[in-house]
Design an enzyme around this catalytic site. Sequence first.
Site, PDB file in Angstrom:
ATOM      1  N   GLY A  44       0.770  -1.239   0.000  1.00 53.65           N
ATOM      2  CA  GLY A  44       0.000   0.000   0.000  1.00 53.65           C
ATOM      3  C   GLY A  44       0.797   1.283   0.000  1.00 53.65           C
ATOM      4  N   GLU A  99       3.629   4.040   5.731  1.00 55.27           N
ATOM      5  CA  GLU A  99       2.483   3.168   5.479  1.00 55.27           C
ATOM      6  C   GLU A  99       1.362   3.997   4.846  1.00 55.27           C
ATOM      7  OE1 GLU A  99       1.202   0.606   4.679  1.00 55.27           O
ATOM      8  OE2 GLU A  99       0.626  -0.682   6.359  1.00 55.27           O
ATOM      9  N   ASP A 100       0.489   3.311   4.117  1.00 53.12           N
ATOM     10  CA  ASP A 100      -0.616   4.028   3.465  1.00 53.12           C
ATOM     11  C   ASP A 100      -1.617   4.568   4.477  1.00 53.12           C
ATOM     12  OD1 ASP A 100      -1.520   1.471   4.150  1.00 53.12           O
ATOM     13  OD2 ASP A 100      -2.315   0.991   2.164  1.00 53.12           O
ATOM     14  N   ASP A 103      -5.160   2.276  10.637  1.00 53.59           N
ATOM     15  CA  ASP A 103      -6.575   1.960  10.854  1.00 53.59           C
ATOM     16  C   ASP A 103      -6.727   1.477  12.298  1.00 53.59           C
ATOM     17  OD1 ASP A 103      -9.266   1.484  10.086  1.00 53.59           O
ATOM     18  OD2 ASP A 103      -8.812  -0.538   9.464  1.00 53.59           O
ATOM     19  N   VAL A 153     -11.556   3.618   1.792  1.00 52.93           N
ATOM     20  CA  VAL A 153     -11.032   4.466   0.720  1.00 52.93           C
ATOM     21  C   VAL A 153     -10.066   3.691  -0.180  1.00 52.93           C
ATOM     22  CG1 VAL A 153     -11.321   6.612   2.018  1.00 52.93           C
ATOM     23  CG2 VAL A 153      -9.181   5.332   2.223  1.00 52.93           C
ATOM     24  N   ASP A 159      -5.981  -0.260  -2.115  1.00 46.98           N
ATOM     25  CA  ASP A 159      -6.740  -1.084  -3.052  1.00 46.98           C
ATOM     26  C   ASP A 159      -8.084  -1.522  -2.504  1.00 46.98           C
ATOM     27  OD1 ASP A 159      -5.583  -2.923  -1.071  1.00 46.98           O
ATOM     28  OD2 ASP A 159      -6.346  -4.497  -2.393  1.00 46.98           O
ATOM     29  N   ARG A 165      -5.378   0.848  -6.910  1.00 50.44           N
ATOM     30  CA  ARG A 165      -4.188   1.393  -6.241  1.00 50.44           C
ATOM     31  C   ARG A 165      -3.583   2.567  -7.008  1.00 50.44           C
ATOM     32  NH1 ARG A 165      -2.300  -2.071  -2.079  1.00 50.44           N
ATOM     33  NH2 ARG A 165      -2.612  -4.286  -2.474  1.00 50.44           N
TER      34      ARG A 165
HETATM   35  P1  5GP Z   1      -4.644  -2.176  10.675  1.00 59.99           P
HETATM   36  O1  5GP Z   1      -3.731  -3.266  11.149  1.00 59.99           O
HETATM   37  O2  5GP Z   1      -4.236  -0.778  11.056  1.00 59.99           O
HETATM   38  O3  5GP Z   1      -6.086  -2.433  11.034  1.00 59.99           O
HETATM   39  O4  5GP Z   1      -4.660  -2.362   9.117  1.00 59.99           O
HETATM   40  C1  5GP Z   1      -4.094  -1.459   8.263  1.00 59.99           C
HETATM   41  C2  5GP Z   1      -4.251  -2.007   6.874  1.00 59.99           C
HETATM   42  O5  5GP Z   1      -5.637  -2.220   6.551  1.00 59.99           O
HETATM   43  C3  5GP Z   1      -3.752  -0.981   5.892  1.00 59.99           C
HETATM   44  O6  5GP Z   1      -2.392  -1.153   5.628  1.00 59.99           O
HETATM   45  C4  5GP Z   1      -4.626  -1.269   4.695  1.00 59.99           C
HETATM   46  O7  5GP Z   1      -4.043  -2.276   3.923  1.00 59.99           O
HETATM   47  C5  5GP Z   1      -5.924  -1.789   5.256  1.00 59.99           C
HETATM   48  N1  5GP Z   1      -6.958  -0.728   5.311  1.00 59.99           N
HETATM   49  C6  5GP Z   1      -7.457  -0.129   6.401  1.00 59.99           C
HETATM   50  N2  5GP Z   1      -8.375   0.799   6.077  1.00 59.99           N
HETATM   51  C7  5GP Z   1      -8.431   0.815   4.727  1.00 59.99           C
HETATM   52  C8  5GP Z   1      -9.199   1.581   3.771  1.00 59.99           C
HETATM   53  O8  5GP Z   1     -10.014   2.461   4.057  1.00 59.99           O
HETATM   54  N3  5GP Z   1      -8.983   1.284   2.458  1.00 59.99           N
HETATM   55  C9  5GP Z   1      -8.102   0.326   2.051  1.00 59.99           C
HETATM   56  N4  5GP Z   1      -7.989   0.153   0.743  1.00 59.99           N
HETATM   57  N5  5GP Z   1      -7.374  -0.409   2.924  1.00 59.99           N
HETATM   58  C10 5GP Z   1      -7.541  -0.164   4.244  1.00 59.99           C
END
Ligand code: 5GP
Length: 179
Positions: A44, A99-100, A103, A153, A159, A165
């Site tokens: 990402g 990181e993208d 979350d 998003v 993606d 992407r």
């Molecule tokens: P976390 O471990 O913080 O819950 O997960 C983060 C990962 O979840 C990000 O690197 C991404 O790949 C995915 N993710 C979380 N929210 C979104 C979103 O709104 N859109 C997309 N495309 N991926 C997300």
Amino acid sequence: MMEQDMQEILFTREEVTARIRDLAAQITRDYQGKSPAVIGILRGSFIFMADLVRELNLPLTLDFMSASSYGSGTVSSGLVDIKLDTSEPITGRDVLLVEDILDTGNTLSKLVAELKKRNPASIKLCVLLDKPDRRTQPIQADYVGFQIPDAFVVGCGLDFDQRYRQLPYIGVLKPEIYE
Ligand code: 5GP
């Protein structure tokens, strides 16, 4: 480009570019005299990282990782599965993880804990997007492009099912795309 699939465009290409330029200026100031190891988390982060590093006026190095976490996110000792590790050691380095999106924070909090065991001089986190409402782990980013509400998003590296992407903007998908 694929705008017909978007319910809403949150940030245009121009807004993203301008914000990344501001972030890069701040990072360049903060890392004066240092040579950070900029580490992108695949897949990402690749577009954001490419845009960011081209605006950084620092003698940096670039590397990549990919990881997935398993086990309950509430278990702080939970494991992270490093699928791809850095090519260079980070011991003694000033690490900037890119990181993208931040979350829940599950993956990143475990990854940061793992990288700290390698004794970097410092470790900071830079994300294009932050969804603070979704956080379940006590982690925050040092550099945030945009805070966004709890919506799914795509674009700028993010993606849905490996698509979208490449979009140069950040958009919210139409619900019918999921169905
Ligand atoms: P976390 O471990 O913080 O819950 O997960 C983060 C990962 O979840 C990000 O690197 C991404 O790949 C995915 N993710 C979380 N929210 C979104 C979103 O709104 N859109 C997309 N495309 N991926 C997300």
